[in-house]
Design an enzyme around this catalytic site. Structure first.
Site, mmCIF file in Angstrom:
data_model
loop_
_atom_site.group_PDB
_atom_site.id
_atom_site.type_symbol
_atom_site.label_atom_id
_atom_site.label_comp_id
_atom_site.label_asym_id
_atom_site.label_seq_id
_atom_site.Cartn_x
_atom_site.Cartn_y
_atom_site.Cartn_z
ATOM 1 N N ASP A 63 0.854 -1.190 0.000
ATOM 2 C CA ASP A 63 0.000 0.000 0.000
ATOM 3 C C ASP A 63 0.887 1.236 0.000
ATOM 4 O O ASP A 63 1.898 1.287 0.714
ATOM 5 C CB ASP A 63 -0.897 0.041 1.243
ATOM 6 C CG ASP A 63 -1.975 -1.035 1.224
ATOM 7 O OD1 ASP A 63 -2.053 -1.795 0.243
ATOM 8 O OD2 ASP A 63 -2.742 -1.103 2.207
ATOM 9 N N HIS A 115 -6.283 2.333 -4.205
ATOM 10 C CA HIS A 115 -6.317 2.531 -2.756
ATOM 11 C C HIS A 115 -7.175 3.763 -2.440
ATOM 12 O O HIS A 115 -6.988 4.429 -1.431
ATOM 13 C CB HIS A 115 -4.891 2.720 -2.240
ATOM 14 C CG HIS A 115 -4.718 2.430 -0.780
ATOM 15 N ND1 HIS A 115 -5.408 1.434 -0.108
ATOM 16 C CD2 HIS A 115 -3.915 3.007 0.161
ATOM 17 C CE1 HIS A 115 -5.032 1.419 1.161
ATOM 18 N NE2 HIS A 115 -4.143 2.363 1.356
ATOM 19 N N HIS A 119 -6.989 9.362 1.505
ATOM 20 C CA HIS A 119 -6.645 8.247 2.389
ATOM 21 C C HIS A 119 -7.318 8.446 3.749
ATOM 22 O O HIS A 119 -6.689 8.770 4.753
ATOM 23 C CB HIS A 119 -5.125 8.147 2.547
ATOM 24 C CG HIS A 119 -4.687 6.816 3.090
ATOM 25 N ND1 HIS A 119 -4.418 6.613 4.412
ATOM 26 C CD2 HIS A 119 -4.497 5.624 2.479
ATOM 27 C CE1 HIS A 119 -4.064 5.358 4.616
ATOM 28 N NE2 HIS A 119 -4.101 4.733 3.454
ATOM 29 N N HIS A 209 3.905 -2.003 3.272
ATOM 30 C CA HIS A 209 3.653 -0.609 2.896
ATOM 31 C C HIS A 209 4.890 -0.035 2.202
ATOM 32 O O HIS A 209 6.021 -0.351 2.575
ATOM 33 C CB HIS A 209 3.312 0.235 4.125
ATOM 34 C CG HIS A 209 1.991 -0.110 4.735
ATOM 35 N ND1 HIS A 209 1.836 -1.194 5.573
ATOM 36 C CD2 HIS A 209 0.763 0.471 4.618
ATOM 37 C CE1 HIS A 209 0.555 -1.271 5.955
ATOM 38 N NE2 HIS A 209 -0.103 -0.268 5.389
#
Length: 253
Positions: A63, A115, A119, A209
């Protein structure tokens, strides 16, 4: 008690499923999923967190939502370790700021998943806001990569039944994970390696990540990859892991 349905999968003949799916998806914009939409026994969409695979294959996922320092070392490590297949779930806001870095991911041949755009936790939003965020991210990532993403990992991995319904209506498959590195917490290299190499099974989806908050991932990653390879595992994209899948449900409360 409320349950979120998460799915296992078992490999089937790919082209038979694609042929059946074509009748249901014809004429619908952005329908490019290589397998049938995923539903719970109650007919509700579900998230996928692993595949019940026969072969020792793992989906390596990253991510990324902010920063520009950690991605290049991670890409270098993947190249050095001859890992040709991985999936990057990219925040479209990050992609707008760093198109050159997004291009490095795609040039390396890695899969791009959405994604979202902002965020933030989708579970705190109204459904219309969730829909608009997914659509905005879809447009941006499609334009920047010249390929429409098919997979969605909601920001922060946060989803509920509403999020799953919206994603399904937009022809996205929601991808969770079964192995979490917890690298964003920077718990130490040994802890990250332990988290990603313990009790790993065929078909697991591993979460790392590539944002700048994960400062120890680049150091831990080659150690974890080498250990997993010694145990006989190879790495594929999420789509490769899921292609031609027959789903089975597992309820998680």
């Amino acid at each position: 008690m409320n349950f979120i349905w998460v799915w296992h999968a078992k490999m089937l003949k790919r082209y038979m499923i694609i042929g059946i799916a074509a009748f249901f998806t014809a004429g619908i914009l952005y329908v490019e999923s290589p397998f049938l939409p995923v539903f719970s026994p109650e007919g509700e969409p579900a998230a996928i967190h692993r595949v019940n695979a026969e072969r020792p294959e793992l989906a390596l996922t990253f991510d990324i939502s902010w920063g520009e320092e950690q991605l290049n070392p991670i890409l270098d490590i993947l190249a050095e370790e001859n890992v040709d297949e991985a999936t990057f779930f990219v925040s479209a806001a990050w992609a707008e700021r760093h198109p050159e870095l997004l291009n490095k991911i795609t040039e390396a041949g890695y899969e791009i998943g959405s994604h979202g755009y902002r965020h933030e936790h989708y579970t705190r939003w109204e459904e219309e806001a969730i829909k608009k965020d997914i659509q905005k991210a879809h447009q941006i990532l499609s334009e920047l990569t010249e390929e429409a993403p098919q997979l969605l990992r909601p920001p922060n991995g946060s989803f509920d039944e509403r999020v799953l319904n919206v994603a399904e209506s937009l022809n996205y498959d929601v991808i969770h994970w079964s192995i979490h590195s917890h690298d964003w917490e920077n718990p130490g290299v040994e802890a990250i390696v332990e988290n990603t190499t313990t009790n790993v099974e065929n078909g697991d989806i591993l979460l790392f990540h590539a944002s700048d908050s994960a400062k120890q991932t680049a150091e831990a990653l080659p150690i974890a990859l080498e250990k997993l390879k010694k145990e006989g595992f190879s790495f594929v994209t999420v789509s490769q892991l899921l292609t031609g899948a027959e789903v089975k449900a597992e309820e998680i409360n």
